[in-house]
Design a protein around this motif. Structure first.
Motif, PDB file in Angstrom:
ATOM      1  N   ARG A 194      10.592  34.103 -37.600  1.00 41.78           N
ATOM      2  CA  ARG A 194      10.445  33.609 -38.967  1.00 41.78           C
ATOM      3  C   ARG A 194      11.728  33.798 -39.767  1.00 41.78           C
ATOM      4  NH1 ARG A 194       5.741  36.562 -38.751  1.00 41.78           N
ATOM      5  NH2 ARG A 194       6.488  37.973 -40.368  1.00 41.78           N
ATOM      6  N   ASN A 195      12.365  34.957 -39.578  1.00 45.37           N
ATOM      7  CA  ASN A 195      13.609  35.216 -40.299  1.00 45.37           C
ATOM      8  C   ASN A 195      14.695  34.219 -39.898  1.00 45.37           C
ATOM      9  OD1 ASN A 195      12.461  37.384 -41.597  1.00 45.37           O
ATOM     10  ND2 ASN A 195      13.279  38.918 -40.191  1.00 45.37           N
ATOM     11  N   ALA A 196      14.768  33.893 -38.607  1.00 48.91           N
ATOM     12  CA  ALA A 196      15.765  32.928 -38.134  1.00 48.91           C
ATOM     13  C   ALA A 196      15.511  31.551 -38.730  1.00 48.91           C
ATOM     14  CB  ALA A 196      15.745  32.863 -36.612  1.00 48.91           C
ATOM     15  N   THR A 197      14.222  31.172 -38.788  1.00 48.47           N
ATOM     16  CA  THR A 197      13.869  29.867 -39.366  1.00 48.47           C
ATOM     17  C   THR A 197      14.219  29.818 -40.848  1.00 48.47           C
ATOM     18  OG1 THR A 197      12.054  29.629 -37.772  1.00 48.47           O
ATOM     19  CG2 THR A 197      11.968  28.257 -39.747  1.00 48.47           C
ATOM     20  N   GLU A 198      13.915  30.912 -41.544  1.00 44.47           N
ATOM     21  CA  GLU A 198      14.203  30.964 -42.972  1.00 44.47           C
ATOM     22  C   GLU A 198      15.708  30.942 -43.231  1.00 44.47           C
ATOM     23  OE1 GLU A 198      13.197  33.938 -46.724  1.00 44.47           O
ATOM     24  OE2 GLU A 198      11.844  33.834 -45.009  1.00 44.47           O
ATOM     25  N   THR A 199      16.458  31.624 -42.373  1.00 43.97           N
ATOM     26  CA  THR A 199      17.914  31.625 -42.515  1.00 43.97           C
ATOM     27  C   THR A 199      18.483  30.219 -42.345  1.00 43.97           C
ATOM     28  OG1 THR A 199      18.083  33.899 -41.696  1.00 43.97           O
ATOM     29  CG2 THR A 199      20.066  32.546 -41.566  1.00 43.97           C
ATOM     30  N   THR A 200      17.974  29.496 -41.341  1.00 45.30           N
ATOM     31  CA  THR A 200      18.426  28.118 -41.119  1.00 45.30           C
ATOM     32  C   THR A 200      18.110  27.235 -42.319  1.00 45.30           C
ATOM     33  OG1 THR A 200      18.080  28.357 -38.726  1.00 45.30           O
ATOM     34  CG2 THR A 200      18.211  26.123 -39.589  1.00 45.30           C
ATOM     35  N   SER A 201      16.909  27.386 -42.868  1.00 44.18           N
ATOM     36  CA  SER A 201      16.510  26.586 -44.035  1.00 44.18           C
ATOM     37  C   SER A 201      17.407  26.883 -45.236  1.00 44.18           C
ATOM     38  CB  SER A 201      15.049  26.878 -44.397  1.00 44.18           C
ATOM     39  OG  SER A 201      14.184  26.520 -43.337  1.00 44.18           O
ATOM     40  N   LEU A 202      17.714  28.165 -45.438  1.00 43.59           N
ATOM     41  CA  LEU A 202      18.575  28.547 -46.552  1.00 43.59           C
ATOM     42  C   LEU A 202      19.994  28.010 -46.374  1.00 43.59           C
ATOM     43  CD1 LEU A 202      17.400  32.242 -47.127  1.00 43.59           C
ATOM     44  CD2 LEU A 202      16.985  30.277 -48.619  1.00 43.59           C
ATOM     45  N   GLN A 203      20.483  28.005 -45.140  1.00 43.01           N
ATOM     46  CA  GLN A 203      21.816  27.472 -44.878  1.00 43.01           C
ATOM     47  C   GLN A 203      21.865  25.971 -45.156  1.00 43.01           C
ATOM     48  OE1 GLN A 203      22.429  28.743 -40.834  1.00 43.01           O
ATOM     49  NE2 GLN A 203      23.515  30.602 -41.449  1.00 43.01           N
ATOM     50  N   LEU A 204      20.810  25.261 -44.756  1.00 43.04           N
ATOM     51  CA  LEU A 204      20.751  23.828 -45.034  1.00 43.04           C
ATOM     52  C   LEU A 204      20.710  23.560 -46.538  1.00 43.04           C
ATOM     53  CD1 LEU A 204      18.207  22.689 -42.276  1.00 43.04           C
ATOM     54  CD2 LEU A 204      20.669  22.256 -42.339  1.00 43.04           C
ATOM     55  N   ALA A 205      19.916  24.367 -47.252  1.00 48.26           N
ATOM     56  CA  ALA A 205      19.835  24.201 -48.705  1.00 48.26           C
ATOM     57  C   ALA A 205      21.184  24.490 -49.354  1.00 48.26           C
ATOM     58  CB  ALA A 205      18.761  25.128 -49.265  1.00 48.26           C
ATOM     59  N   ARG A 206      21.857  25.519 -48.883  1.00 52.40           N
ATOM     60  CA  ARG A 206      23.175  25.861 -49.438  1.00 52.40           C
ATOM     61  C   ARG A 206      24.173  24.741 -49.187  1.00 52.40           C
ATOM     62  NH1 ARG A 206      27.924  28.000 -47.562  1.00 52.40           N
ATOM     63  NH2 ARG A 206      29.071  29.362 -48.990  1.00 52.40           N
ATOM     64  N   ALA A 208      23.499  21.644 -48.811  1.00 53.18           N
ATOM     65  CA  ALA A 208      23.141  20.499 -49.658  1.00 53.18           C
ATOM     66  C   ALA A 208      23.647  20.691 -51.086  1.00 53.18           C
ATOM     67  CB  ALA A 208      21.628  20.320 -49.671  1.00 53.18           C
ATOM     68  N   ILE A 209      23.681  21.964 -51.529  1.00 56.18           N
ATOM     69  CA  ILE A 209      24.136  22.245 -52.893  1.00 56.18           C
ATOM     70  C   ILE A 209      25.658  22.174 -52.995  1.00 56.18           C
ATOM     71  CG2 ILE A 209      24.281  24.050 -54.657  1.00 56.18           C
ATOM     72  CD1 ILE A 209      21.515  24.994 -53.729  1.00 56.18           C
ATOM     73  N   THR A 210      26.341  22.706 -51.983  1.00 56.24           N
ATOM     74  CA  THR A 210      27.802  22.827 -52.061  1.00 56.24           C
ATOM     75  C   THR A 210      28.553  21.677 -51.423  1.00 56.24           C
ATOM     76  OG1 THR A 210      27.829  24.113 -49.995  1.00 56.24           O
ATOM     77  CG2 THR A 210      27.620  25.341 -52.066  1.00 56.24           C
ATOM     78  N   ALA A 211      27.872  20.827 -50.661  1.00 57.83           N
ATOM     79  CA  ALA A 211      28.570  19.742 -49.967  1.00 57.83           C
ATOM     80  C   ALA A 211      29.121  18.728 -50.962  1.00 57.83           C
ATOM     81  CB  ALA A 211      27.619  19.053 -48.983  1.00 57.83           C
ATOM     82  N   ALA A 212      30.299  18.139 -50.673  1.00 53.00           N
ATOM     83  CA  ALA A 212      30.910  17.135 -51.546  1.00 53.00           C
ATOM     84  C   ALA A 212      30.218  15.791 -51.373  1.00 53.00           C
ATOM     85  CB  ALA A 212      32.394  16.998 -51.210  1.00 53.00           C
ATOM     86  N   ASP A 213      30.101  15.019 -52.514  1.00 49.85           N
ATOM     87  CA  ASP A 213      29.505  13.687 -52.458  1.00 49.85           C
ATOM     88  C   ASP A 213      30.514  12.722 -51.817  1.00 49.85           C
ATOM     89  OD1 ASP A 213      29.316  10.877 -54.157  1.00 49.85           O
ATOM     90  OD2 ASP A 213      27.377  11.717 -53.531  1.00 49.85           O
ATOM     91  N   PRO A 214      30.159  12.013 -50.758  1.00 50.26           N
ATOM     92  CA  PRO A 214      31.108  11.154 -50.034  1.00 50.26           C
ATOM     93  C   PRO A 214      31.726  10.086 -50.933  1.00 50.26           C
ATOM     94  CG  PRO A 214      29.131  11.500 -48.739  1.00 50.26           C
ATOM     95  CD  PRO A 214      28.864  12.054 -50.091  1.00 50.26           C
ATOM     96  N   TYR A 215      30.931   9.388 -51.777  1.00 49.79           N
ATOM     97  CA  TYR A 215      31.455   8.319 -52.637  1.00 49.79           C
ATOM     98  C   TYR A 215      32.432   8.866 -53.664  1.00 49.79           C
ATOM     99  CZ  TYR A 215      31.636   4.569 -56.080  1.00 49.79           C
ATOM    100  OH  TYR A 215      32.078   3.621 -56.944  1.00 49.79           O
ATOM    101  N   GLU A 216      32.027  10.000 -54.272  1.00 49.55           N
ATOM    102  CA  GLU A 216      32.895  10.603 -55.281  1.00 49.55           C
ATOM    103  C   GLU A 216      34.202  11.074 -54.668  1.00 49.55           C
ATOM    104  OE1 GLU A 216      32.790  14.264 -58.576  1.00 49.55           O
ATOM    105  OE2 GLU A 216      31.058  13.873 -57.274  1.00 49.55           O
ATOM    106  N   THR A 217      34.108  11.641 -53.473  1.00 49.29           N
ATOM    107  CA  THR A 217      35.305  12.129 -52.789  1.00 49.29           C
ATOM    108  C   THR A 217      36.243  10.980 -52.448  1.00 49.29           C
ATOM    109  OG1 THR A 217      34.044  13.944 -51.825  1.00 49.29           O
ATOM    110  CG2 THR A 217      36.129  13.406 -50.783  1.00 49.29           C
ATOM    111  N   ALA A 218      35.695   9.849 -51.968  1.00 47.65           N
ATOM    112  CA  ALA A 218      36.520   8.689 -51.628  1.00 47.65           C
ATOM    113  C   ALA A 218      37.199   8.121 -52.864  1.00 47.65           C
ATOM    114  CB  ALA A 218      35.646   7.628 -50.949  1.00 47.65           C
ATOM    115  N   SER A 219      36.490   8.065 -53.989  1.00 43.02           N
ATOM    116  CA  SER A 219      37.059   7.543 -55.230  1.00 43.02           C
ATOM    117  C   SER A 219      38.223   8.408 -55.703  1.00 43.02           C
ATOM    118  CB  SER A 219      35.980   7.476 -56.313  1.00 43.02           C
ATOM    119  OG  SER A 219      34.925   6.613 -55.929  1.00 43.02           O
TER     120      SER A 219
END
Length: 247
Positions: A194-206, A208-219
């Motif tokens: 369960r802890n491993a699953t929760e860690t993976t989910s938190l990493q994906l959420a992080r 999603a929050i910190t990833a750069a927007d592709p369109y904005e980055t290209a502009s």
């Protein structure tokens, strides 16, 4: 548990007749089984003793020879199987006996957190009543290999049967102890998943929050490129300036 169960069967078989040689052989097996059992309870993983409770840096049990020597001294005045058994029982229950001379570990470990809001308990030590009773039966049989009640065939056979009784009657307790440990192991494994699953989910959420927007980055990249080209053009023109051209 395997050692204790096998030895109890052998002890009963060795006392069914009058051949003392067969009992002597089983007594030798009992001494070896005691040593193997105590070594197993002294198992370490890394620098931690598994069954030493809070004293994880200390092997919980002395060696088999030390244990048997202490019992030999305690039973030196006993002349019957019943007398030997009474002394051995008292020694294992006496705070100045097993707890002081054989068990070198500490108190059971406290419960620990394995997941949010969930705790597990690994409080089994080498001094656990079930394990101590098993060691008592093994030690009582092993004393026969040390020559206790020498020359008294009937008394030796009686002591062997008593040791077999202890090991057999203790079998259900060993099974329950094993099941208890297995349940805790399963709990820890489930929590780990369960802890491993929760860690993976938190990493994906992080991400999603910190990833750069592709369109904005290209502009922004296109804008930076245009500004850089403009700078290069101005620099080139300025490098061709002269007073004649200016006039």
């Amino acid at each position: 548990d395997d050692l204790a169960s096998d030895l109890s069967t052998q002890l009963y078989a060795a006392t069914s007749g009058t051949a003392s040689a067969r009992l002597d052989n089983v007594a030798d097996t009992a001494r070896q089984s005691l040593g193997t059992a105590m070594t197993a309870l002294n198992t370490r993983v890394g620098d931690r003793a598994l069954f030493a409770g809070t004293k994880t840096d200390t092997s919980p049990l002395c060696d088999a020879d030390t244990l048997l020597s202490a019992l030999e001294t305690a039973t030196s005045g006993a002349t019957t199987a019943a007398g030997v058994q009474a002394v051995v029982n008292a020694w294992f229950d006496d705070p100045d006996g097993f707890a002081a001379l054989a068990y070198q570990g500490g108190a059971p470990l406290a419960s620990f957190t394995v997941a949010s809001g969930e705790e597990a308990s690994l409080d089994i030590t080498a001094a656990d009543p079930t394990l101590k009773q098993t060691l008592k039966g093994l030690a009582m049989a092993a004393l026969l290999d040390r020559g206790i009640l020498s020359g008294q065939t009937e008394e030796r056979s009686s002591l062997a049967r008593s040791a077999g009784d202890i090991l057999l009657q203790n079998q259900l307790d060993r099974t329950n102890l094993s099941a208890r440990l297995g349940t805790t192991e399963a709990q820890i494994e489930d929590a780990k998943t369960r802890n491993a699953t929760e860690t993976t989910s938190l990493q994906l959420a992080r991400n999603a929050i910190t990833a750069a927007d592709p369109y904005e980055t290209a502009s922004k990249l296109e804008e930076a490129q245009s500004q850089l080209e403009m700078i290069y053009t101005l620099t080139s023109r300025m490098s061709r300036l002269s007073l004649v051209n200016f006039l």
